[in-house]
Enzyme design. Structure first.
Site, PDB file in Angstrom:
ATOM      1  N   CYS A 145      -6.796   7.566   3.692  1.00 45.83           N
ATOM      2  CA  CYS A 145      -6.255   7.834   5.020  1.00 45.83           C
ATOM      3  C   CYS A 145      -6.440   9.302   5.388  1.00 45.83           C
ATOM      4  O   CYS A 145      -6.027  10.191   4.647  1.00 45.83           O
ATOM      5  CB  CYS A 145      -4.781   7.465   5.071  1.00 45.83           C
ATOM      6  SG  CYS A 145      -4.030   7.710   6.702  1.00 45.83           S
TER       7      CYS A 145
ATOM      8  N   GLY B 162     -15.763  -0.094   9.928  1.00 45.01           N
ATOM      9  CA  GLY B 162     -16.715  -0.537  10.931  1.00 45.01           C
ATOM     10  C   GLY B 162     -17.050  -2.010  10.911  1.00 45.01           C
ATOM     11  O   GLY B 162     -17.958  -2.447  11.616  1.00 45.01           O
TER      12      GLY B 162
ATOM     13  N   GLY C 158      -9.904  -4.047   9.251  1.00 42.75           N
ATOM     14  CA  GLY C 158      -8.665  -3.469   9.752  1.00 42.75           C
ATOM     15  C   GLY C 158      -8.487  -3.664  11.240  1.00 42.75           C
ATOM     16  O   GLY C 158      -7.927  -4.653  11.700  1.00 42.75           O
ATOM     17  N   ARG C 159      -8.980  -2.726  12.023  1.00 39.94           N
ATOM     18  CA  ARG C 159      -8.689  -2.738  13.459  1.00 39.94           C
ATOM     19  C   ARG C 159      -9.274  -3.939  14.196  1.00 39.94           C
ATOM     20  O   ARG C 159      -8.691  -4.426  15.147  1.00 39.94           O
ATOM     21  CB  ARG C 159      -9.146  -1.417  14.088  1.00 39.94           C
ATOM     22  CG  ARG C 159      -8.112  -0.336  13.839  1.00 39.94           C
ATOM     23  CD  ARG C 159      -8.595   1.063  14.012  1.00 39.94           C
ATOM     24  NE  ARG C 159      -7.463   1.965  13.798  1.00 39.94           N
ATOM     25  CZ  ARG C 159      -6.983   2.303  12.605  1.00 39.94           C
ATOM     26  NH1 ARG C 159      -7.540   1.806  11.519  1.00 39.94           N
ATOM     27  NH2 ARG C 159      -5.945   3.104  12.498  1.00 39.94           N
TER      28      ARG C 159
ATOM     29  N   HIS D   9     -13.905   2.781   1.885  1.00 42.27           N
ATOM     30  CA  HIS D   9     -14.246   2.998   3.292  1.00 42.27           C
ATOM     31  C   HIS D   9     -15.554   3.778   3.303  1.00 42.27           C
ATOM     32  O   HIS D   9     -15.621   4.903   2.807  1.00 42.27           O
ATOM     33  CB  HIS D   9     -13.137   3.784   3.987  1.00 42.27           C
ATOM     34  CG  HIS D   9     -13.328   3.909   5.467  1.00 42.27           C
ATOM     35  ND1 HIS D   9     -12.326   3.655   6.365  1.00 42.27           N
ATOM     36  CD2 HIS D   9     -14.411   4.261   6.207  1.00 42.27           C
ATOM     37  CE1 HIS D   9     -12.786   3.832   7.601  1.00 42.27           C
ATOM     38  NE2 HIS D   9     -14.045   4.219   7.515  1.00 42.27           N
TER      39      HIS D   9
ATOM     40  N   GLN E 210       0.844  -1.191   0.000  1.00 45.14           N
ATOM     41  CA  GLN E 210       0.000   0.000   0.000  1.00 45.14           C
ATOM     42  C   GLN E 210       0.883   1.246   0.000  1.00 45.14           C
ATOM     43  O   GLN E 210       1.702   1.432   0.894  1.00 45.14           O
ATOM     44  CB  GLN E 210      -0.938   0.016   1.208  1.00 45.14           C
ATOM     45  CG  GLN E 210      -1.952   1.142   1.139  1.00 45.14           C
ATOM     46  CD  GLN E 210      -3.010   1.023   2.226  1.00 45.14           C
ATOM     47  OE1 GLN E 210      -2.882   1.660   3.256  1.00 45.14           O
ATOM     48  NE2 GLN E 210      -4.025   0.214   1.995  1.00 45.14           N
TER      49      GLN E 210
ATOM     50  N   LYS F  46      -7.792   2.445  -2.697  1.00 45.65           N
ATOM     51  CA  LYS F  46      -8.600   2.479  -1.481  1.00 45.65           C
ATOM     52  C   LYS F  46      -9.027   3.929  -1.260  1.00 45.65           C
ATOM     53  O   LYS F  46      -8.184   4.827  -1.235  1.00 45.65           O
ATOM     54  CB  LYS F  46      -7.803   1.971  -0.279  1.00 45.65           C
ATOM     55  CG  LYS F  46      -8.598   1.917   1.025  1.00 45.65           C
ATOM     56  CD  LYS F  46      -7.756   1.310   2.147  1.00 45.65           C
ATOM     57  CE  LYS F  46      -8.582   1.137   3.419  1.00 45.65           C
ATOM     58  NZ  LYS F  46      -8.950   2.424   4.034  1.00 45.65           N
TER      59      LYS F  46
ATOM     60  N   ASN G 125     -14.991  -1.352   3.350  1.00 44.80           N
ATOM     61  CA  ASN G 125     -14.165  -1.209   4.539  1.00 44.80           C
ATOM     62  C   ASN G 125     -14.874  -0.228   5.470  1.00 44.80           C
ATOM     63  O   ASN G 125     -15.670   0.588   5.038  1.00 44.80           O
ATOM     64  CB  ASN G 125     -12.771  -0.693   4.138  1.00 44.80           C
ATOM     65  CG  ASN G 125     -11.899  -0.341   5.316  1.00 44.80           C
ATOM     66  OD1 ASN G 125     -11.411   0.779   5.418  1.00 44.80           O
ATOM     67  ND2 ASN G 125     -11.698  -1.282   6.219  1.00 44.80           N
TER      68      ASN G 125
END
Length: 315
Positions: free
Chosen positions: A83, A196, A217-218, A154, A53, A122, A194
């Protein structure tokens, strides 16, 4: 995720899923060109499939970065236009590029000329006062016109004025239906979602709505066993190893790392969530958090943390 999904994190995550695409942390094009290239781009051969990325807004710089990365054999090169970090705003890349779709098109066109693997993008659904229902389809159409066929969206706006990066991950409302609608309007594109997604159940639901993929992700970082060990079932495969088997495989990897004169914390910081929600998880995190960063910390710290979990389960 910047400063998170480094090589050690990806090695750890790959142990839990054979099929999921892993992404590097975002690396800026200037860093690839001028920085410690091997540290930024190097990875283990068992990480595949793995995507690089990149962040940037200069087509020539991005092209040079892709050219320098080509010998490393990544399976995909991704341009991050999502981002919201203040570090990327000041450099005119990341989510701020949602306001400049033609520049994004120029960037990906230059990147594609330097690689044979897919170049993906992304993005967010919009930024600041933009109307996502208008801006997002126009953005997709412009960038797809440059040859990109795979987008990871996202499903939140990024508020570049007034919200911190952390707030931008939580405060703007999610709009999953808009992303689903983009797949319907652009059926020829690969559209992944992407934002949540905290469980495999939600991922299955979104895939059932016609989307081509889900990026987690997280949640995958903080609760990797719950998210990643069952992920291969989405491909019809059996589950991966359990958390204790993963810890056992990590032990020789950690030993090699320590033998090379490196620090335990560099690896174990990525493993704090391995036993999330299980008996002993708090003690596991405490022993590693307190002990792994100490000078000279070795496998004894790792073993002590694991024993805390094993003792809790046996009680």
């Amino acid at each position: 995720m910047m400063d998170w999904t480094d090589q050690h994190c990806r090695y750890f995550h790959r142990l839990m899923t054979r099929n999921a695409m892993l992404y590097t942390e975002m690396v800026t094009a200037p860093a690839v060109i001028h920085g410690p290239r091997e540290r930024l781009l190097g990875y283990g051969g068992d990480e595949h499939p793995v995507a690089l990325q990149l962040g940037g807004s200069d087509p020539q710089e991005l092209a040079q970065a892709v050219r320098l990365a080509r010998p490393y054999g990544y399976d995909e090169v991704n341009l991050n236009v999502g981002c919201p970090s203040d570090r990327v705003q000041s450099g005119c890349f990341g989510a701020v590029l949602m306001e400049r779709p033609q520049l994004v098109a120029d960037c990906v066109r230059a990147m594609q000329a330097e690689t044979d693997v897919p170049v993906t993008v992304k993005c967010r659904i919009g930024v600041d006062d933009q109307d996502p229902a208008t801006v997002l389809p126009a953005f997709l159409e412009t960038v797809a016109g440059a040859g990109v066929s795979h987008f990871i969206i996202h499903a939140r706006k990024a508020w570049l004025k007034g919200l911190s990066p952390k707030e931008n991950r939580e405060v703007p409302p999610l709009d999953y239906p808009l992303v689903v609608r983009m797949k319907e309007e652009f059926p020829e594109l690969t559209v992944c979602i992407n934002g949540g997604v905290a469980s495999l159940d939600l991922a299955r639901d979104l895939l059932g709505q016609g989307l081509d993929g889900v990026m987690i992700g997280r949640a995958a970082y903080h609760d990797p066993a719950s998210v990643l060990i069952g992920a291969d079932a989405l491909w019809g495969d059996g589950p991966g190893p359990d958390a204790f088997e993963v810890a056992a495989v990590m032990r020789p990897y950690i030993a090699d790392h320590l033998a090379a004169g490196r620090r335990l914390h560099q690896i174990t910081r990525h493993m704090l969530g391995l036993f999330h929600g299980r008996p002993g998880a708090r003690a596991w995190r405490r022993v590693l958090s307190e002990g792994a960063s100490r000078e000279g910390a070795g496998l004894d710290v790792f073993n002590a943390a694991l024993a805390e979990v094993e003792n809790q389960i046996l009680q």
